[in-house]
Scaffold this motif. Structure first.
Motif, PDB file in Angstrom:
ATOM      1  N   ASN A  71      44.441  37.827  40.083  1.00 45.48           N
ATOM      2  CA  ASN A  71      43.879  36.466  40.305  1.00 45.48           C
ATOM      3  C   ASN A  71      42.979  36.627  41.540  1.00 45.48           C
ATOM      4  O   ASN A  71      43.532  36.727  42.736  1.00 45.48           O
ATOM      5  N   TYR A  88      31.841  34.323  42.422  1.00 46.19           N
ATOM      6  CA  TYR A  88      31.005  35.283  41.200  1.00 46.19           C
ATOM      7  C   TYR A  88      30.519  36.791  41.829  1.00 46.19           C
ATOM      8  O   TYR A  88      30.734  37.749  40.958  1.00 46.19           O
ATOM      9  N   VAL A  91      33.931  38.888  42.370  1.00 46.50           N
ATOM     10  CA  VAL A  91      34.416  39.246  40.823  1.00 46.50           C
ATOM     11  C   VAL A  91      33.431  40.162  40.102  1.00 46.50           C
ATOM     12  O   VAL A  91      33.890  41.284  39.766  1.00 46.50           O
ATOM     13  N   ILE A 117      37.233  38.241  31.890  1.00 46.68           N
ATOM     14  CA  ILE A 117      37.294  37.620  33.111  1.00 46.68           C
ATOM     15  C   ILE A 117      37.239  36.207  32.727  1.00 46.68           C
ATOM     16  O   ILE A 117      36.271  35.654  31.913  1.00 46.68           O
ATOM     17  N   ASP A 118      37.838  35.165  32.993  1.00 49.29           N
ATOM     18  CA  ASP A 118      38.120  33.734  32.993  1.00 49.29           C
ATOM     19  C   ASP A 118      37.917  33.168  34.247  1.00 49.29           C
ATOM     20  O   ASP A 118      38.990  33.292  34.944  1.00 49.29           O
ATOM     21  N   HIS A 119      36.947  32.258  34.240  1.00 53.68           N
ATOM     22  CA  HIS A 119      36.626  31.710  35.742  1.00 53.68           C
ATOM     23  C   HIS A 119      37.236  30.401  35.632  1.00 53.68           C
ATOM     24  O   HIS A 119      37.273  29.722  34.383  1.00 53.68           O
ATOM     25  N   ASN A 120      37.491  29.761  36.817  1.00 56.17           N
ATOM     26  CA  ASN A 120      37.973  28.376  36.868  1.00 56.17           C
ATOM     27  C   ASN A 120      39.360  28.245  36.151  1.00 56.17           C
ATOM     28  O   ASN A 120      39.328  26.995  35.596  1.00 56.17           O
ATOM     29  N   SER A 131      39.869  32.998  39.381  1.00 57.89           N
ATOM     30  CA  SER A 131      39.031  33.869  38.447  1.00 57.89           C
ATOM     31  C   SER A 131      40.379  34.869  38.095  1.00 57.89           C
ATOM     32  O   SER A 131      40.998  35.479  38.798  1.00 57.89           O
ATOM     33  N   LYS A 132      40.681  34.804  36.659  1.00 57.20           N
ATOM     34  CA  LYS A 132      41.412  35.965  36.368  1.00 57.20           C
ATOM     35  C   LYS A 132      40.666  37.028  35.669  1.00 57.20           C
ATOM     36  O   LYS A 132      40.175  36.808  34.748  1.00 57.20           O
TER      37      LYS A 132
END
Length: 174
Positions: A71, A88, A91, A117-120, A131-132
């Motif tokens: 995270n 961004y 990441v 990648i998952d943002h927010n 971001s995960k």
């Protein structure tokens, strides 16, 4: 030392990954292991294991697939575009580091594919964007497998490596 999930996950995968990221960011991004997100400075990276599955069992080794999650946390208001750009950028930099080591480069394992990648994503930390990054990792643990065979004279054993051992019978006192 006995082989366990923890000593492979932490010693062989997470610690080299943490050290590589700390070197790359030169201390500007605190990297830590924990089961919960923490507020550490303006931005931080939490690394934690998610799952482990046996991928392939071989004669002298086995390959496990580990799913490592990270995270990336930046403390800011949701509407801060400068912080969003920084998130961004960082990441993408992390993704590049993972891609450059995808074939067992400086880190002693292989990435099983590109990270997702998952943002927010939502988190317990107020005023933070997260971001995960989910990283699939393959790690091969090599072990020795000893197999003994009895020879025709019933006195010697041979291991799978070809070494001979003489059978030692205990002496019986009369």
């Amino acid at each position: 030392m006995a082989i366990s999930y923890n000593n492979i996950t932490y010693d062989k995968i997470m610690i080299p990954l943490r050290d590589k990221l700390r070197t790359e960011f030169k201390g500007a991004l605190p990297v830590y292991f924990d089961s919960k997100d923490k507020e550490i400075g303006n931005k931080s990276l939490r690394i934690y294991p998610n799952s482990q599955t046996l991928q392939e069992k071989r004669t002298k080794s086995y390959i496990n697939s580990y799913e490592i999650e990270m995270n990336y946390i930046i403390n800011t208001y949701k509407s801060d575009e400068k912080a969003l750009d920084e998130m961004y950028k960082d990441v993408t930099r992390i993704e590049t580091i993972l891609h450059q080591n995808s074939n067992g480069g400086a880190i002693p394992y292989f990435y099983a594919g590109m990270p997702t990648i998952d943002h927010n994503i939502d988190t317990d930390i107020p005023n933070a964007m997260v971001s995960k990054i989910t990283v699939p990792v393959l790690y091969e643990e090599v072990h020795e497998r000893f197999v003994r065979f009895v020879t025709s004279n019933d006195k010697f054993f041979v291991t799978s490596s070809g070494s001979f051992y003489k059978e030692i019978k205990p002496k019986v006192k009369k």
